[in-house]
Design a protein around this motif. Structure first.
Motif, PDB file in Angstrom:
ATOM      1  N   ALA A 106      -4.822   3.991   1.882  1.00 36.44           N
ATOM      2  CA  ALA A 106      -3.648   3.762   2.711  1.00 36.44           C
ATOM      3  C   ALA A 106      -3.400   2.310   3.095  1.00 36.44           C
ATOM      4  CB  ALA A 106      -3.744   4.615   3.983  1.00 36.44           C
ATOM      5  N   ASP A 107      -4.461   1.519   3.350  1.00 32.72           N
ATOM      6  CA  ASP A 107      -4.242   0.172   3.876  1.00 32.72           C
ATOM      7  C   ASP A 107      -5.426  -0.729   3.534  1.00 32.72           C
ATOM      8  OD1 ASP A 107      -6.242   0.981   5.708  1.00 32.72           O
ATOM      9  OD2 ASP A 107      -4.744   1.606   7.179  1.00 32.72           O
ATOM     10  N   LEU A 163      -5.323   7.976  -3.289  1.00 34.24           N
ATOM     11  CA  LEU A 163      -4.509   6.914  -2.719  1.00 34.24           C
ATOM     12  C   LEU A 163      -5.187   6.360  -1.474  1.00 34.24           C
ATOM     13  CD1 LEU A 163      -0.882   8.341  -3.104  1.00 34.24           C
ATOM     14  CD2 LEU A 163      -2.033   6.610  -4.495  1.00 34.24           C
ATOM     15  N   PHE A 169       0.863  -1.188   0.000  1.00 33.42           N
ATOM     16  CA  PHE A 169       0.000   0.000   0.000  1.00 33.42           C
ATOM     17  C   PHE A 169       0.894   1.231   0.000  1.00 33.42           C
ATOM     18  CE2 PHE A 169      -2.892  -3.237   1.427  1.00 33.42           C
ATOM     19  CZ  PHE A 169      -4.127  -2.833   0.938  1.00 33.42           C
ATOM     20  N   PRO A 170       0.358   2.394  -0.436  1.00 35.87           N
ATOM     21  CA  PRO A 170      -1.036   2.645  -0.835  1.00 35.87           C
ATOM     22  C   PRO A 170      -1.373   2.043  -2.196  1.00 35.87           C
ATOM     23  CG  PRO A 170       0.281   4.609  -1.208  1.00 35.87           C
ATOM     24  CD  PRO A 170       1.178   3.629  -0.498  1.00 35.87           C
TER      25      PRO A 170
END
Length: 218
Positions: free
Chosen positions: A100-101, A98, A81-82
């Motif tokens: 993040a996780d 984007l 990630f991202p």
């Protein structure tokens, strides 16, 4: 082209495959086959060109890309990630967010379902950008025409999804502006990265088109 009863011989270029339905791709392939049997030259045969998902997978498997992609409906669990989500069947890349996780990705896909947005035709792609200067990203472009590869230009932008720069005065005033120009000159005059780009074009099944790419750690 599907309405024509007769087609002239010559060189025929098939493009924008991702904008066609599967049915239209099959029709286009039949036309390409007919043209070849009649002695015409066909570039980008519709039966040979990979779609965005399969191409990204192939580039990753070949070690050309360090990132990969998953279809949104496949319960994607990316390796890094991202990530970002984009359509598989068009050229749109503005306003890419984007993510993040994994929890954020799962939540994004759930919201899309709840809002009635189909997951089919959308890809989760691992982000793999690298700044060439703080807050500055660079994108190169090389064309292929038949067997010839032509390094054409690079773009320097203040967004990671580098397009034509919007703030030209800011770019002109950048302390590395002359370095950016020199990088482009060397790229074009040296037709840099021709070998790996030829491999990528061959994997893609593309005889006529443009590769937009950037570099990570050289």
């Amino acid at each position: 082209i599907f309405r024509q009863k007769e087609l002239r011989s010559g060189t025929w270029v098939f493009t924008d495959h991702e904008r066609l339905s599967n049915f239209e791709i099959a029709l286009a392939a039949k036309v390409a086959n007919r043209l070849e049997r009649g002695g015409a030259r066909v570039l980008n045969h519709p039966a040979h060109v990979l779609g965005r998902h399969d191409l990204l997978k192939a580039l990753s498997a070949a070690g050309i890309n360090r990132f990969s992609a998953w279809r949104c409906e496949s319960r994607p669990r990316p390796n890094s990630f991202p990530v970002f989500i984009r359509n598989e069947f068009d050229h749109l890349s503005a306003d890419l967010e984007l993510i993040a996780d994994q929890p954020a990705l799962d939540a994004t896909l759930s919201r899309m379902r709840e809002n009635g947005i189909p997951l089919a035709g959308k890809l989760v792609i691992e982000y793999a950008g690298q700044e060439v200067s703080p807050g500055v990203w660079q994108r190169f472009a090389t064309y292929r025409v038949g067997h010839r590869l032509i390094a054409h230009h690079n773009v320097v932008d203040f967004r990671w999804a580098a397009k034509d720069v919007q703030d030209k005065q800011r770019l002109l005033a950048h302390p590395m502006f002359e370095t950016f120009l020199e990088n482009e000159r060397r790229f074009v005059e040296g037709n840099m990265h021709e070998g790996v780009l030829r491999q990528a074009f061959d994997l893609a099944g593309i005889d006529y088109g443009r590769a937009d790419f950037s570099l990570i750690d050289g």
